[in-house]
Design an enzyme around this catalytic site. Structure first.
Site: not given
Ligand SMILES: Nc1ncnc2c1ncn2[C@@H]1O[C@H](COP(=O)(O)OP(=O)(O)O)[C@@H](O)[C@H]1O
Length: 191
Positions: A14, A89, A128, A134, A145
């Site tokens: 994404k 989400r 990654r 991270r 996750r």
């Molecule tokens: N819309 C959301 N609602 C709740 N928590 C979120 C949301 N977006 C991000 N987070 C928090 O940030 C973390 C990392 O998100 P993101 O970078 O989008 O993850 P990924 O790379 O897994 O898609 C999530 O695991 C959560 O803790």
């Protein structure tokens, strides 16, 4: 306004695709993950509240996430539109986003779900993890996750499907190929 939701499990691509799409369509990228990470890094009040949840791979409560998202959108009053990445989400987040945009006389044009199977996701995130720094990319946090995704986030899909707004794009293959497929879908929203 052209408002898009880019949807998909952790590691679906994404972030990568959002960067390309905002350049082409001149949109503003809103990644709730990036915003939370910036708060954690900057040690803001919000950052202190959410840092453990992020590190553990758990979702941040809806009220906090929605408030942060709305603030970010309001910072960009002249935007031609937004690419929402990692938001909504949960179904309550999706409902709030609709109401928020409606108050602005706007709406979501479409939701594109990047389709990537579990094996490929695990491989990508392991790769990654070597460079991302991270803490939530290690094997145990990743499991959390992915389970958050299947427990809570997946239910956002039928919400948009009922509105006739859901499109799926194959997320496996060259970055350019996936990008071209996304553009083909988005160009249909514009006509
Ligand atoms: N819309 C959301 N609602 C709740 N928590 C979120 C949301 N977006 C991000 N987070 C928090 O940030 C973390 C990392 O998100 P993101 O970078 O989008 O993850 P990924 O790379 O897994 O898609 C999530 O695991 C959560 O803790």
């Amino acid at each position: 306004m052209l408002n898009l939701v880019l949807f998909g499990p952790p590691g679906a691509g994404k972030g990568t695709q959002s960067e390309k799409l905002i350049a082409k369509y001149q949109l503003v990228h809103v990644s709730t993950g990036d915003l939370f990470r910036a708060h954690v890094k900057g040690e803001t009040e919000l950052g202190k509240k959410v840092s453990q949840l992020l590190a553990d791979g758990e979702l941040v409560p809806d009220a906090i996430t929605i408030a942060m998202l709305e603030e970010e959108v309001d910072k960009n009053p002249d935007a031609k539109g937004f690419v929402f990445d990692g938001f909504p989400r949960t179904v309550p987040q999706a409902i709030e986003l609709d109401l928020f945009l409606e108050r602005k006389g706007s709406k979501i044009a479409g939701v594109i779900a990047l389709d990537v199977d579990q094996d490929e996701l695990t491989k990508r995130i392991a790769e990654r993890h070597k460079t991302s720094g991270r803490p939530d990319d290690d094997a145990e946090k990743l499991k959390k996750r992915i389970s958050e995704y299947f427990d809570k986030t997946i239910h956002v899909l039928p919400y948009y499907e009922e509105q006739g707004k859901l499109n799926k794009v194959n997320g496996i293959g060259e970055i350019e190929t996936v990008y071209n497929d996304l553009c083909a879908v988005i160009d249909q929203y514009k006509v």
